[in-house]
Design an enzyme around this catalytic site. Structure first.
Site, PDB file in Angstrom:
ATOM      1  CB  SER A  13      -0.871   0.017   1.265  1.00 29.10           C
ATOM      2  OG  SER A  13      -1.270   1.351   1.566  1.00 29.10           O
ATOM      3  CG  HIS A  38      -3.929  -2.329  -1.066  1.00 27.30           C
ATOM      4  ND1 HIS A  38      -5.014  -3.177  -1.141  1.00 27.30           N
ATOM      5  CD2 HIS A  38      -4.206  -1.412  -0.100  1.00 27.30           C
ATOM      6  CE1 HIS A  38      -5.912  -2.798  -0.231  1.00 27.30           C
ATOM      7  NE2 HIS A  38      -5.446  -1.739   0.417  1.00 27.30           N
ATOM      8  CG  ASP A  40      -5.090   2.074   0.965  1.00 28.87           C
ATOM      9  OD1 ASP A  40      -3.917   2.025   1.366  1.00 28.87           O
ATOM     10  OD2 ASP A  40      -5.866   1.099   1.005  1.00 28.87           O
ATOM     11  CG  MET A  42      -9.028   6.319   2.322  1.00 33.23           C
ATOM     12  SD  MET A  42      -7.943   6.706   3.720  1.00 33.23           S
ATOM     13  CE  MET A  42      -6.955   5.216   3.776  1.00 33.23           C
ATOM     14  CG  HIS A  72      -8.950  -0.859   0.509  1.00 34.89           C
ATOM     15  ND1 HIS A  72      -8.222  -0.821   1.679  1.00 34.89           N
ATOM     16  CD2 HIS A  72     -10.233  -1.142   0.863  1.00 34.89           C
ATOM     17  CE1 HIS A  72      -9.039  -1.049   2.697  1.00 34.89           C
ATOM     18  NE2 HIS A  72     -10.274  -1.250   2.228  1.00 34.89           N
ATOM     19  CG  MET A  74     -11.125   1.996   2.753  1.00 42.02           C
ATOM     20  SD  MET A  74      -9.553   2.281   3.581  1.00 42.02           S
ATOM     21  CE  MET A  74      -8.506   2.533   2.139  1.00 42.02           C
ATOM     22  CG  MET A 143     -10.304  -3.532   6.504  1.00 40.82           C
ATOM     23  SD  MET A 143      -8.878  -3.079   5.473  1.00 40.82           S
ATOM     24  CE  MET A 143      -8.115  -1.785   6.468  1.00 40.82           C
ATOM     25  N   GLY A 148      -8.597   3.812   7.320  1.00 42.92           N
ATOM     26  CA  GLY A 148      -8.503   5.267   7.230  1.00 42.92           C
ATOM     27  C   GLY A 148      -7.077   5.777   7.276  1.00 42.92           C
ATOM     28  CG  PHE A 149      -5.587   7.453   9.502  1.00 46.02           C
ATOM     29  CD1 PHE A 149      -6.853   7.304  10.069  1.00 46.02           C
ATOM     30  CD2 PHE A 149      -5.226   8.694   8.988  1.00 46.02           C
ATOM     31  CE1 PHE A 149      -7.734   8.370  10.148  1.00 46.02           C
ATOM     32  CE2 PHE A 149      -6.094   9.777   9.063  1.00 46.02           C
ATOM     33  CZ  PHE A 149      -7.356   9.605   9.641  1.00 46.02           C
ATOM     34  CG  ASP A 177      -5.235  -3.244   3.996  1.00 47.81           C
ATOM     35  OD1 ASP A 177      -6.055  -2.596   3.320  1.00 47.81           O
ATOM     36  OD2 ASP A 177      -4.160  -2.758   4.428  1.00 47.81           O
ATOM     37  N   GLY A 179      -1.339  -2.843   9.356  1.00 48.14           N
ATOM     38  CA  GLY A 179      -0.325  -3.188  10.360  1.00 48.14           C
ATOM     39  C   GLY A 179       0.418  -4.460  10.060  1.00 48.14           C
TER      40      GLY A 179
HETATM   41  O1  LIG Z   1      -6.449   0.673   4.010  1.00 50.54           O
HETATM   42  C1  LIG Z   1      -5.560   0.849   4.789  1.00 50.54           C
HETATM   43  C2  LIG Z   1      -5.744   1.784   5.911  1.00 50.54           C
HETATM   44  O2  LIG Z   1      -7.089   2.209   5.908  1.00 50.54           O
HETATM   45  C3  LIG Z   1      -4.305   0.074   4.622  1.00 50.54           C
HETATM   46  O3  LIG Z   1      -4.112  -0.285   3.232  1.00 50.54           O
HETATM   47  C4  LIG Z   1      -3.096   0.789   5.103  1.00 50.54           C
HETATM   48  O4  LIG Z   1      -2.696   1.743   4.181  1.00 50.54           O
HETATM   49  C5  LIG Z   1      -1.989  -0.200   5.301  1.00 50.54           C
HETATM   50  O5  LIG Z   1      -0.900   0.499   5.786  1.00 50.54           O
HETATM   51  P1  LIG Z   1      -0.033  -0.111   6.994  1.00 50.54           P
HETATM   52  O6  LIG Z   1      -0.972  -0.323   8.138  1.00 50.54           O
HETATM   53  O7  LIG Z   1       0.524  -1.398   6.463  1.00 50.54           O
HETATM   54  O8  LIG Z   1       1.012   0.937   7.245  1.00 50.54           O
END
Ligand SMILES: O=C(CO)[C@@H](O)[C@H](O)COP(=O)(O)O
Length: 230
Positions: A13, A38, A40, A42, A72, A74, A143, A148-149, A177, A179
């Protein structure tokens, strides 16, 4: 990506990358051995953040004509962006079950364009809500952070959702997806995830290629182990 259901695939991502250099950051990820990107999207409604839409994807596509774009979405009312994303060159359109009254209609509209369809759920949504849709889509997204972040803490208590899907639906593509990185990939692999979204851990790595290869190897070993145990 067409015939790779159930294989280990790493999709960085770029959310926490240097977005002023979006194209070169995307290329850097592919040059580091990523299987797909990937991206994102939003809208500030479905999640409390705002990123980019299909005009940006349209600009990216000619720079990387053969890269698989996993969008993705969102966004609220995801049906509204299907045509635009397809025209812009997206390969897969992953929406959230929580964002639409009619997921089956959304899936049908996505597939009518020729894009692959993905459906995802947020941490507080029970995995069983996906039961009616899993056989209709190309991929399911679990998820492991509140969307969102980037850079958030991995939610290990989401692993039973992945185990449930793998046990009930076999060789589908299951994407994880949020962390995810070298410190958390083993849990994801052991639970049965095979499509790995990793943002900060890859874009912020001193050696993205090494990070990608490590995570892919962990997933491949887990897949082989599960095949031997059958
Ligand atoms: O969709 C999302 C967050 O909303 C993910 O795709 C994050 O962007 C993944 O980033 P890390 O958590 O791997 O830093």
């Amino acid at each position: 990506m067409a015939d790779s259901c159930g294989k280990a695939k790493i999709g960085p991502s770029i959310l926490n990358a240097d977005l002023s250099q979006l194209a070169s950051e995307c290329q850097r990820m592919m040059d580091s051995g990523a299987d797909y990107l990937h991206l994102d999207v939003m809208d500030g409604q479905f999640v409390p953040n705002l990123t980019f839409g299909h005009p940006v994807v349209k600009c990216l596509r000619p720079k990387m004509p053969n890269v698989f774009f996993d969008m993705h979405m969102m966004v609220a009312a995801p049906e509204q962006w299907i045509e635009g994303m397809h025209a812009a060159g997206a390969n897969q359109y992953t929406f959230h079950q929580e964002a639409t009254e009619d997921p089956k209609s959304c899936i049908r509209k996505i597939k009518e364009t020729g894009m692959k369809a993905g459906i995802g759920i947020k941490p507080n949504t029970p995995v069983e809500v996906l039961d009616p849709y899993v056989d209709l889509v190309d991929m399911v997204l679990i998820m492991t952070v509140e969307p969102g972040f980037g850079g958030q803490k991995f939610m290990a208590d989401m692993m039973p959702k992945i185990q449930y899907l793998r046990e009930h639906f076999g060789h589908i593509d299951i994407e994880v997806d949020g962390g995810v990185g070298p410190a958390t990939i083993q849990q994801c692999a052991d639970a049965g995830a095979n499509m790995i979204v990793s943002g900060s851990a890859v874009t912020g790595s001193e050696n993205p290629r090494e990070t990608i290869n490590y995570m892919r190897n962990v997933v491949e070993e887990a897949i082989q182990k599960s095949q031997l145990e059958r």
